[in-house]
Design an enzyme around this catalytic site. Structure first.
Site, PDB file in Angstrom:
ATOM      1  N   ASP A 176      46.207  78.952  60.314  1.00  0.00           N
ATOM      2  CA  ASP A 176      46.830  78.580  59.036  1.00  0.00           C
ATOM      3  C   ASP A 176      45.763  78.189  58.017  1.00  0.00           C
ATOM      4  O   ASP A 176      45.860  78.536  56.840  1.00  0.00           O
ATOM      5  CB  ASP A 176      47.814  77.422  59.230  1.00  0.00           C
ATOM      6  CG  ASP A 176      49.226  77.933  59.486  1.00  0.00           C
ATOM      7  OD1 ASP A 176      49.366  79.145  59.762  1.00  0.00           O
ATOM      8  OD2 ASP A 176      50.180  77.140  59.413  1.00  0.00           O
ATOM      9  N   ASP A 195      36.488  70.956  66.027  1.00  0.00           N
ATOM     10  CA  ASP A 195      36.378  70.165  64.788  1.00  0.00           C
ATOM     11  C   ASP A 195      35.301  70.753  63.875  1.00  0.00           C
ATOM     12  O   ASP A 195      35.484  70.870  62.655  1.00  0.00           O
ATOM     13  CB  ASP A 195      36.121  68.675  65.089  1.00  0.00           C
ATOM     14  CG  ASP A 195      35.194  68.441  66.269  1.00  0.00           C
ATOM     15  OD1 ASP A 195      34.787  69.430  66.905  1.00  0.00           O
ATOM     16  OD2 ASP A 195      34.858  67.279  66.557  1.00  0.00           O
ATOM     17  N   ASP A 223      46.636  77.794  66.380  1.00  0.00           N
ATOM     18  CA  ASP A 223      47.752  77.572  65.462  1.00  0.00           C
ATOM     19  C   ASP A 223      47.224  76.927  64.179  1.00  0.00           C
ATOM     20  O   ASP A 223      47.504  77.377  63.057  1.00  0.00           O
ATOM     21  CB  ASP A 223      48.760  76.641  66.175  1.00  0.00           C
ATOM     22  CG  ASP A 223      50.052  76.491  65.411  1.00  0.00           C
ATOM     23  OD1 ASP A 223      50.248  77.214  64.417  1.00  0.00           O
ATOM     24  OD2 ASP A 223      50.879  75.636  65.805  1.00  0.00           O
ATOM     25  N   TYR A 255      51.536  73.626  74.211  1.00  0.00           N
ATOM     26  CA  TYR A 255      52.899  73.920  73.738  1.00  0.00           C
ATOM     27  C   TYR A 255      53.818  74.313  74.892  1.00  0.00           C
ATOM     28  O   TYR A 255      55.035  74.226  74.779  1.00  0.00           O
ATOM     29  CB  TYR A 255      52.894  75.044  72.691  1.00  0.00           C
ATOM     30  CG  TYR A 255      52.189  74.705  71.388  1.00  0.00           C
ATOM     31  CD1 TYR A 255      51.809  73.406  71.096  1.00  0.00           C
ATOM     32  CD2 TYR A 255      51.909  75.692  70.454  1.00  0.00           C
ATOM     33  CE1 TYR A 255      51.161  73.093  69.913  1.00  0.00           C
ATOM     34  CE2 TYR A 255      51.260  75.388  69.262  1.00  0.00           C
ATOM     35  CZ  TYR A 255      50.881  74.082  69.007  1.00  0.00           C
ATOM     36  OH  TYR A 255      50.243  73.787  67.831  1.00  0.00           O
ATOM     37  N   LYS A 283      36.966  72.390  72.866  1.00  0.00           N
ATOM     38  CA  LYS A 283      36.613  70.971  72.692  1.00  0.00           C
ATOM     39  C   LYS A 283      36.024  70.512  74.025  1.00  0.00           C
ATOM     40  O   LYS A 283      36.523  69.582  74.676  1.00  0.00           O
ATOM     41  CB  LYS A 283      37.894  70.202  72.312  1.00  0.00           C
ATOM     42  CG  LYS A 283      37.700  68.762  71.932  1.00  0.00           C
ATOM     43  CD  LYS A 283      37.074  68.571  70.567  1.00  0.00           C
ATOM     44  CE  LYS A 283      36.838  67.085  70.291  1.00  0.00           C
ATOM     45  NZ  LYS A 283      35.889  66.846  69.198  1.00  0.00           N
TER      46      LYS A 283
END
Ligand code: NAD
Length: 360
Positions: A251, A223, A247, A142, A191
């Site tokens: 959620d 994942d 992020d 980001y 990852k």
């Protein structure tokens, strides 16, 4: 102990929910012999109206000079048309930057009394869900370079994901320190089968672990983690991860708990001065009606006691009081269910029910 708390009531339901949290803190202060001094801070729409600025410098200084900051929520339709640099949310971004917070910590907890609100199967919920996601907040993709260019006649977009050792180490420390204050289990999510930044992440986490031998460290690919959060969330205590993964996972984790009004959060940096706020917004649709759920804000105040003031016993007393109030059947509209022995209450009555159950 004597602590100065900067209080940002903000907009919409902010003042109602923060008032209940302050009354809870007052009760804790009385029972445990602490003094909490509240310093009012204008931020968001209310500051735009009063000062023409969503976070005037003097207000930011009040926050930075406090022992911690408690925030309700900011924003609302009234300020939708102000110029971008003036929007209420800009105050929040400036506050985070000014306080130098780089981690966002969000618990995902299912209260057994509200288990049926979870979209997960009862057999999964019954195992108990109580974990926290520590997310890196100011680095990664980001904040990397973003560009779109034309190459061979077609648009090509690039976003760069970079982490250096220092950035990983400081968020890693928050992960380990948080685990120390909880169940002493830390799961580092990355990852590393594909990304260099993740391989560095994993290496730094394992190096740090030597400083925290009491904490059991595990690694998980992102994942797999997304699957495990819905398949077997009871396995987690603390998850630490980079910005974009955090992020998305945070959620996902808040969805499985079923009610947005119940979830607190903290943002921390190098000092013990943290920013504590519920994860929801200012809920303009229900503002001023005394029907908002104050529990997310009350639990944010409990997190402040635990993580910034080293008052774990006091924090536990608040969490226990929330649990007892739910056991007694008190429900605000957002968590009301069918059933006997449930009493629909407003924001102030829920605050009172919790206060009355705080015991030493
Ligand atoms: P929201 O979280 O304010 O509301 C979403 C829904 O959840 C609404 O139906 C609301 O009534 C309900 N809700 C939220 N908190 C509740 C509570 N404590 N008790 C009962 N019900 C609750 O999100 P939104 O509607 O998308 O945003 C409203 C405003 O809040 C916007 O201006 C947005 O920019 C702002 N916002 C602020 C923050 C913050 O201050 N950190 C975060 C998110 C959104």
């Amino acid at each position: 102990m004597n602590k100065n708390i900067a209080v940002i009531r903000g907009d919409g339901i902010g003042p109602e929910i923060v008032n209940e949290a302050l009354k809870v803190l007052d009760k804790v202060a009385e029972l445990y012999g602490h003094t909490f001094n509240y310093v009012d801070v204008d931020m968001g729409g209310v500051a735009i109206d009063k000062w023409g600025d969503p976070l005037p410098q003097e207000m930011l200084e009040r926050c930075v000079n406090s022992d911690s900051v408690l925030l309700g929520a900011v924003g609302g339709n009234k300020w939708n048309d102000v110029p971008g640099y003036m929007r209420p949310e800009k105050g929040l971004l400036r506050l985070r930057a000014g306080m130098g917070v780089y981690s966002n910590n969000r618990p995902a907890k299912i209260w057994p009394q509200l288990a049926s609100a979870s979209p997960l199967k009862e057999s999964i919920v019954q195992k108990g869900i109580d974990f926290i996601i520590v997310r890196e907040l100011i680095g990664g993709i980001y904040f990397g370079e973003h560009k779109t260019e034309t190459v061979d006649g077609q648009s090509v977009a690039t976003d760069i994901l970079t982490y250096n050792e220092e950035e990983i180490e400081r968020i890693g420390r928050i992960g380990f320190e948080t685990a120390l204050k909880r169940g002493k289990k830390l799961c580092s999510v990355e990852k590393s089968n594909v990304l260099d930044s993740s391989r560095l992440w994993k290496k730094v986490m394992h190096r740090l672990q030597e400083e925290y031998p009491e904490v059991e460290l595990s690694d998980m690919l992102v994942d797999n983690c997304a699957m495990q959060i819905v398949k077997n969330p009871a396995q987690f205590d603390v998850i630490v991860t980079e910005n974009m993964f955090g992020d998305i996972l945070s959620d996902e984790a808040s969805m499985i708990t079923g009610s947005i009004g119940m979830i607190p959060s903290s943002s921390l940096g190098n000092s013990s001065c943290g920013l504590y706020e519920p994860i929801h917004g200012s809920a303009p649709d229900i503002a001023g009606k005394d029907i908002a759920n104050p529990i997310g804000t009350i639990l944010s105040a409990a997190m402040m006691l635990k993580y910034s003031f080293d008052m774990a016993e006091e924090a536990d007393a608040i969490e226990k009081a929330v649990s007892v109030a739910l056991d007694q059947g008190f429900r605000t509209a957002d968590i009301m269910q069918e059933g006997d022995n449930l009493t629909l209450v407003g924001c102030s009555e829920m605050g009172k029910a919790i206060r009355n159950n705080i015991k030493r």
